[in-house]
Motif scaffolding. Structure first.
Motif, PDB file in Angstrom:
ATOM      1  N   ALA A  69      -3.998   2.723  -1.668  1.00 44.37           N
ATOM      2  CA  ALA A  69      -4.766   3.652  -2.503  1.00 44.37           C
ATOM      3  C   ALA A  69      -5.138   3.002  -3.831  1.00 44.37           C
ATOM      4  N   ILE A  70      -6.162   3.541  -4.459  1.00 43.78           N
ATOM      5  CA  ILE A  70      -6.583   3.048  -5.772  1.00 43.78           C
ATOM      6  C   ILE A  70      -5.396   3.079  -6.738  1.00 43.78           C
ATOM      7  N   GLY A  71      -5.187   1.972  -7.439  1.00 43.83           N
ATOM      8  CA  GLY A  71      -4.124   1.888  -8.429  1.00 43.83           C
ATOM      9  C   GLY A  71      -2.813   1.333  -7.907  1.00 43.83           C
ATOM     10  N   GLU A  72      -2.664   1.242  -6.595  1.00 42.80           N
ATOM     11  CA  GLU A  72      -1.423   0.680  -6.071  1.00 42.80           C
ATOM     12  C   GLU A  72      -1.386  -0.826  -6.304  1.00 42.80           C
ATOM     13  N   GLY A  73      -0.159  -1.347  -6.512  1.00 43.29           N
ATOM     14  CA  GLY A  73       0.004  -2.769  -6.775  1.00 43.29           C
ATOM     15  C   GLY A  73       0.224  -3.563  -5.505  1.00 43.29           C
ATOM     16  N   VAL A  74       0.048  -4.887  -5.646  1.00 42.83           N
ATOM     17  CA  VAL A  74       0.216  -5.813  -4.525  1.00 42.83           C
ATOM     18  C   VAL A  74       1.127  -6.950  -4.964  1.00 42.83           C
ATOM     19  N   GLY A  75       2.207  -7.172  -4.224  1.00 43.45           N
ATOM     20  CA  GLY A  75       3.070  -8.316  -4.458  1.00 43.45           C
ATOM     21  C   GLY A  75       4.034  -8.122  -5.610  1.00 43.45           C
ATOM     22  N   TYR A  76       4.871  -9.141  -5.822  1.00 46.95           N
ATOM     23  CA  TYR A  76       5.854  -9.090  -6.903  1.00 46.95           C
ATOM     24  C   TYR A  76       5.185  -8.898  -8.258  1.00 46.95           C
ATOM     25  N   GLY A  77       5.734  -7.971  -9.034  1.00 50.19           N
ATOM     26  CA  GLY A  77       5.248  -7.772 -10.399  1.00 50.19           C
ATOM     27  C   GLY A  77       3.968  -6.979 -10.521  1.00 50.19           C
ATOM     28  N   PHE A  78       3.357  -6.635  -9.376  1.00 48.89           N
ATOM     29  CA  PHE A  78       2.101  -5.875  -9.392  1.00 48.89           C
ATOM     30  C   PHE A  78       1.083  -6.496 -10.340  1.00 48.89           C
TER      31      PHE A  78
END
Length: 383
Positions: free
Chosen positions: A263-272
């Motif tokens: 979804a919009i705003g979700e982070g990806v990977g370590y530390g976002f």
């Protein structure tokens, strides 16, 4: 060595183009006269390309000798069936002498202590240990100082257990053949060789040219050149590229292991360090990470190729995996990926190409380090 087959245990691999390796080797061989030799440098597992496999291809294409950096690298070549002369580009610990002699690996020598101990071990084994004498001409790394070569030879030449097979130096600025420093090293080397010859010390194979000098200065080819990075299709300097085209040998590829639409705003990977900026962004995971040589410093800064187009790497690169984002825009119709689709990290896909030099610029390093790093853990496929 895998031939034309991807690894069965992991969706990530290095591809080695055997045809490109042959063409590059032949190009360096063609620089030489009929009595001059080609030494192929296969240290660091052939700069990540696979030393034994590459050496076999190079030898079949005209290589006369191979050079390595460690005793273990030389032993690996012998155990892999390489019978050509092998030069160790350093002086190892004295304890390595028996291994050198048993596998007929010639060390570089620049201390009398090692030379005499090596000779004693050779006499005990009933053989004569060949060596190459390294001469220090200005790089200040290894070697007998250029003003002390005759004195050094006098201190070791009496020993019946050793024989000088060659003398060499290494250039620090061979990419600038018109420069004062390069010319000074050339003059010092030539004077050192002349001094030994006048003192009636045999010099054997005289060599000094690395990849850039081999290309840019034929006057210093002497008896042999030592080709390194250029064999693998990578340019050693900007000024060699226009005059000596080469074909890159290594490609790095991986297959998608997971796809998702966060979804919009979700982070990806370590530390976002990356957050999804809009709807319909597809995040794809690929099983390559910094333990495989994909530097973490490239996080959120590099591209990969998918179906002939560039897609952005996003999030922090992990030890074993990284992610990319596929985003369709009004200017670009980008198909989404499916699990199992191949992407290219280094190499060509259609009209697009990502080179080791591109990664090097982003990392603030040189192409040598990029390809060596990819050889750390990834399996190789020879095509």
């Amino acid at each position: 060595m895998a031939l034309n087959r991807e690894p069965a245990t992991r969706w990530a691999w290095i591809e080695i183009d055997q045809g490109a390796l042959r063409r590059n080797t032949r190009a360096f061989k063609n620089l030489l006269g009929p009595r001059q030799r080609l030494c192929c440098v296969v240290k660091a597992d052939a700069y990540g390309h696979g030393a034994v496999e590459c050496a076999k291809i190079m030898y079949a294409t005209g290589a006369d000798m191979f050079a390595v950096a460690t005793v273990r690298e030389g032993v690996a070549l012998r155990e892999g069936g390489i019978k050509a002369p092998i030069l160790l580009l350093s002086e190892p610990p004295i304890e390595a002498a028996d291994t050198l002699l048993a596998h007929q690996i010639m060390p570089s020598i620049y201390t009398a202590e090692f030379a005499l101990a090596y000779g004693e071990r050779a006499v005990s084994a009933g053989v004569v240990g060949k060596y190459h004498m390294a001469i220090e001409t200005g790089m200040n790394r290894i070697g007998v100082h250029h003003t002390e070569v005759v004195e050094f030879r006098r201190s070791v030449e009496f020993h019946r257990g050793i024989a000088c097979d060659g003398v060499f130096t290494h250039f620090a600025t061979a990419d600038e053949p018109d420069g004062w420093d390069y010319k000074l090293q050339c003059r010092r080397f030539e004077e050192a060789v002349t001094a030994m010859q006048e003192a009636r010390f045999p010099c054997g194979i005289v060599h000094c040219d690395n990849t850039p000098a081999s290309i840019l200065d034929p006057s210093t080819h002497f008896d042999m050149i030592r080709a390194g990075i250029g064999l693998y299709g990578l340019q050693p300097a900007e000024r060699t590229a226009p005059v000596f085209p080469l074909d890159p040998v290594m490609s790095v590829r991986a297959r998608v292991t997971r796809v998702t639409h966060p979804a919009i705003g979700e982070g990806v990977g370590y530390g976002f360090t990356y957050r999804v900026p809009r709807a319909r962004v597809q995040i794809c995971t690929l099983p390559v990470g910094y333990a495989d040589g994909l530097s973490r410093t490239l996080s959120n800064r590099m591209d990969v190729l998918f179906r002939g187009s560039r897609v952005q790497q996003v999030g922090n690169i992990c030890m074993d995996q990284f992610m990319v984002a596929i985003t369709e825009t009004s200017k670009r119709q980008m198909p989404e990926a499916e699990i199992g689709d191949a992407m290219t990290i280094i190499g060509r896909d259609g009209d697009e190409q990502i080179t080791a030099d591109e990664h090097a610029r982003l990392r603030g390093t040189i192409n040598y380090e990029v390809v060596c790093d990819f050889g750390l853990r990834l399996e190789r496929v020879y095509r």
